[in-house]
Design a protein around this motif. Structure first.
Motif, PDB file in Angstrom:
ATOM      1  N   ASP A  63       5.402   2.128  21.113  1.00  0.00           N
ATOM      2  CA  ASP A  63       4.266   1.947  20.432  1.00  0.00           C
ATOM      3  C   ASP A  63       4.310   1.197  19.194  1.00  0.00           C
ATOM      4  O   ASP A  63       3.332   0.889  18.324  1.00  0.00           O
ATOM      5  N   SER A  64       5.398   0.475  19.071  1.00  0.00           N
ATOM      6  CA  SER A  64       5.495  -0.632  17.882  1.00  0.00           C
ATOM      7  C   SER A  64       5.131   0.329  16.428  1.00  0.00           C
ATOM      8  O   SER A  64       4.909  -0.338  15.588  1.00  0.00           O
ATOM      9  N   GLY A  65       5.566   1.632  16.261  1.00  0.00           N
ATOM     10  CA  GLY A  65       5.314   2.359  15.416  1.00  0.00           C
ATOM     11  C   GLY A  65       6.517   2.687  14.444  1.00  0.00           C
ATOM     12  O   GLY A  65       7.624   2.643  14.883  1.00  0.00           O
ATOM     13  N   TYR A  66       6.293   3.342  13.327  1.00  0.00           N
ATOM     14  CA  TYR A  66       7.340   3.614  12.412  1.00  0.00           C
ATOM     15  C   TYR A  66       7.102   5.104  11.598  1.00  0.00           C
ATOM     16  O   TYR A  66       5.891   5.205  11.436  1.00  0.00           O
ATOM     17  N   THR A  67       7.832   5.856  11.625  1.00  0.00           N
ATOM     18  CA  THR A  67       7.710   7.136  11.103  1.00  0.00           C
ATOM     19  C   THR A  67       8.481   7.531   9.871  1.00  0.00           C
ATOM     20  O   THR A  67       9.809   7.072   9.960  1.00  0.00           O
ATOM     21  N   SER A  68       7.987   7.771   8.658  1.00  0.00           N
ATOM     22  CA  SER A  68       8.613   7.996   7.483  1.00  0.00           C
ATOM     23  C   SER A  68       8.552   9.270   7.145  1.00  0.00           C
ATOM     24  O   SER A  68       7.525   9.799   7.208  1.00  0.00           O
ATOM     25  N   VAL A  69       9.502  10.234   7.044  1.00  0.00           N
ATOM     26  CA  VAL A  69       9.387  11.440   6.478  1.00  0.00           C
ATOM     27  C   VAL A  69      10.373  11.531   5.378  1.00  0.00           C
ATOM     28  O   VAL A  69      11.666  11.251   5.327  1.00  0.00           O
ATOM     29  N   GLY A  70       9.833  12.168   4.303  1.00  0.00           N
ATOM     30  CA  GLY A  70      10.589  12.689   2.989  1.00  0.00           C
ATOM     31  C   GLY A  70      10.664  14.170   3.018  1.00  0.00           C
ATOM     32  O   GLY A  70       9.705  14.841   3.017  1.00  0.00           O
ATOM     33  N   ALA A 103       0.681  -1.223   0.105  1.00  0.00           N
ATOM     34  CA  ALA A 103      -0.094   0.050  -0.103  1.00  0.00           C
ATOM     35  C   ALA A 103       0.762   1.291  -0.227  1.00  0.00           C
ATOM     36  O   ALA A 103       0.584   2.309  -0.624  1.00  0.00           O
ATOM     37  N   TYR A 104       1.970   1.143   0.774  1.00  0.00           N
ATOM     38  CA  TYR A 104       2.741   2.488   0.943  1.00  0.00           C
ATOM     39  C   TYR A 104       4.080   2.462   0.099  1.00  0.00           C
ATOM     40  O   TYR A 104       4.491   3.749  -0.212  1.00  0.00           O
ATOM     41  N   GLY A 105       4.463   1.596  -0.434  1.00  0.00           N
ATOM     42  CA  GLY A 105       5.607   1.434  -1.431  1.00  0.00           C
ATOM     43  C   GLY A 105       6.678   2.215  -0.854  1.00  0.00           C
ATOM     44  O   GLY A 105       7.304   2.946  -1.419  1.00  0.00           O
ATOM     45  N   ALA A 106       7.231   1.818   0.273  1.00  0.00           N
ATOM     46  CA  ALA A 106       8.191   2.290   0.975  1.00  0.00           C
ATOM     47  C   ALA A 106       8.112   3.881   1.325  1.00  0.00           C
ATOM     48  O   ALA A 106       9.140   4.799   1.251  1.00  0.00           O
ATOM     49  N   GLY A 107       6.885   4.198   1.499  1.00  0.00           N
ATOM     50  CA  GLY A 107       6.608   5.612   1.897  1.00  0.00           C
ATOM     51  C   GLY A 107       5.956   6.617   0.949  1.00  0.00           C
ATOM     52  O   GLY A 107       5.695   7.750   1.098  1.00  0.00           O
ATOM     53  N   SER A 108       6.032   6.182  -0.359  1.00  0.00           N
ATOM     54  CA  SER A 108       4.844   6.954  -1.130  1.00  0.00           C
ATOM     55  C   SER A 108       3.886   7.102  -1.318  1.00  0.00           C
ATOM     56  O   SER A 108       3.174   8.009  -1.848  1.00  0.00           O
ATOM     57  N   GLY A 109       3.022   5.987  -0.369  1.00  0.00           N
ATOM     58  CA  GLY A 109       1.511   6.071  -0.196  1.00  0.00           C
ATOM     59  C   GLY A 109       1.005   5.939  -1.745  1.00  0.00           C
ATOM     60  O   GLY A 109      -0.304   6.442  -1.932  1.00  0.00           O
ATOM     61  N   THR A 110       1.486   5.441  -2.750  1.00  0.00           N
ATOM     62  CA  THR A 110       0.916   5.599  -3.992  1.00  0.00           C
ATOM     63  C   THR A 110       0.425   3.990  -4.404  1.00  0.00           C
ATOM     64  O   THR A 110      -0.029   3.885  -5.602  1.00  0.00           O
ATOM     65  N   GLY A 111       0.517   2.946  -3.717  1.00  0.00           N
ATOM     66  CA  GLY A 111       0.224   1.794  -4.162  1.00  0.00           C
ATOM     67  C   GLY A 111      -1.093   1.345  -3.872  1.00  0.00           C
ATOM     68  O   GLY A 111      -1.923   2.164  -3.551  1.00  0.00           O
ATOM     69  N   PRO A 112      -1.632   0.238  -4.291  1.00  0.00           N
ATOM     70  CA  PRO A 112      -3.215  -0.063  -4.315  1.00  0.00           C
ATOM     71  C   PRO A 112      -3.468  -0.007  -2.807  1.00  0.00           C
ATOM     72  O   PRO A 112      -2.768  -0.347  -1.856  1.00  0.00           O
ATOM     73  N   ALA A 113      -4.807   0.230  -2.666  1.00  0.00           N
ATOM     74  CA  ALA A 113      -5.238   0.295  -1.036  1.00  0.00           C
ATOM     75  C   ALA A 113      -5.266  -0.992  -0.455  1.00  0.00           C
ATOM     76  O   ALA A 113      -5.565  -2.207  -1.449  1.00  0.00           O
TER      77      ALA A 113
END
Length: 198
Positions: free
Chosen positions: A133-140, A56-66
């Motif tokens: 919180d078992s989370g991951y933050t991606s920032v470009g 879904a996120y394609g390594a942070g791009s958010g452009t993959g299929p839902a």
């Protein structure tokens, strides 16, 4: 607000590595920003990140299929994390170029707290985190710079064009400013995933 929550302004560099890459900078960046190749090519990355997230996120791009499955997991995780007082959500720059400047917080693969072999904590919590919180933050911040941040360490990526067929990829791992190696963090575990993947 994503970078501030992780406390990068008060972090220190734990390790820096340069990866000379035989490839044009456009191809090198394209390879980094899409993740359709990740599942067959990067088992280390896929051991930490949910396959539905990767698609879904394609390594942070958010452009993959839902992904309905990942959307439900994200909604559940967001609710839990908000109750902890931690930051959630997404941001996309739309005025200039929505693929260059973005940020999001998402959960790691179930059972993982951070980007390590076992997914177990290996460093002192950073910034405003009071618990994992078992989370991951991606920032470009630009096409040439990205941040991948867990609760206990951050990885900074810089892509440096050297020639038409040479690009250097520089990675820096950041930890809490007071953290000491072998006491407050395990360097080998920290660099493992992105070092292998890069």
């Amino acid at each position: 607000k994503f970078i501030e929550f992780h406390g990068l302004g008060n972090a220190k560099i734990a390790h820096r590595e340069l990866y000379p890459t035989y490839g044009n900078w456009k191809l090198t960046l394209d390879n980094f920003h899409e993740c359709y190749h990740c599942q067959p090519s990067h088992p280390e990355y896929c051991s930490v990140h949910d396959p539905e997230y990767i698609t879904a996120y394609g390594a942070g791009s958010g452009t993959g299929p839902a992904s309905e499955k990942f959307t439900l997991a994200l909604e559940k995780w967001n609710k839990k994390v908000e109750e902890m007082g931690h930051i959630v959500g997404e941001y996309t720059e739309t005025e200039f170029n929505k693929y260059s400047r973005s940020a999001e917080r998402t959960p790691l693969k179930e059972g993982k707290c951070t980007e390590t072999r076992e997914g177990k904590p290996i460093a002192k919590l950073m910034g405003k985190f009071k618990e994992y919180d078992s989370g991951y933050t991606s920032v470009g911040t630009s096409p040439f710079n990205s941040l991948a941040m867990c609760n206990d360490f951050a990885t900074l990526f810089t892509f440096i064009p050297r020639s038409t067929l040479q690009t250097d990829v520089q990675l820096m791992w950041l930890v809490h400013e007071e953290a000491e190696e072998d006491k407050d963090y395990n360097l080998d575990e920290m660099i493992w995933m992105w070092d292998e993947t890069t």
